[in-house]
Motif scaffolding. Structure first.
Motif, PDB file in Angstrom:
ATOM      1  N   ALA A 138      -5.008  -1.863   4.273  1.00 10.74           N
ATOM      2  CA  ALA A 138      -4.414  -0.538   4.394  1.00 10.74           C
ATOM      3  C   ALA A 138      -3.683  -0.329   5.718  1.00 10.74           C
ATOM      4  N   ILE A 188       0.839  -1.202   0.000  1.00  7.99           N
ATOM      5  CA  ILE A 188       0.000   0.000   0.000  1.00  7.99           C
ATOM      6  C   ILE A 188       0.875   1.253   0.000  1.00  7.99           C
ATOM      7  N   MET A 193      -7.131   1.761  -3.353  1.00 14.31           N
ATOM      8  CA  MET A 193      -6.328   0.942  -2.437  1.00 14.31           C
ATOM      9  C   MET A 193      -6.377   1.471  -1.010  1.00 14.31           C
ATOM     10  N   ASN A 194      -6.265   2.791  -0.870  1.00 13.94           N
ATOM     11  CA  ASN A 194      -6.193   3.370   0.471  1.00 13.94           C
ATOM     12  C   ASN A 194      -7.546   3.470   1.163  1.00 13.94           C
TER      13      ASN A 194
END
Length: 109
Positions: free
Chosen positions: A107, A57, A100-101
């Motif tokens: 995360a 990440i 993604m975050n």
């Protein structure tokens, strides 16, 4: 705090990468020093980030947003053109980093 460190790591990396062109193959002293200091700060901050945020990440965010910001700096400082395809790619990179975050369950540790 980790995301603040990540932000500053990205900024330091963008400054360093953008200074490579100004260093003229490391033949100009001041831009060359900026490159070395910028990457040193960036990697030091990234190492702090990795204590909290998983490497995949963190690195995706660091490299993805670095690409976006370097493209913008190249456009603003060096007159490099961004066509529609490049802009679409930049938008997709930003989208990928955000997805993604925001939505990834990995995360945080």
């Amino acid at each position: 705090m980790a995301y603040l460190y990540l932000f500053f790591a990205i900024i330091a990396e963008v400054i360093a990468t953008s200074s490579i062109k100004a260093s003229a193959g490391f033949s100009k002293l001041v831009p060359s020093i900026v490159v070395i200091i910028g990457y040193t700060i960036s990697f030091m901050l990234l190492s702090l980030v990795l204590k909290t945020i998983p490497v995949g990440i963190a690195y995706a965010s660091w490299s993805g947003l670095g690409i976006v910001f370097v493209a913008i700096v190249g456009y603003l400082l060096y007159g490099q053109k961004l066509d529609v395809v490049a802009i679409c790619g930049i938008i997709m990179i930003i989208g990928g980093v955000l997805i993604m975050n925001i939505f990834s369950k990995t995360a945080y540790h």
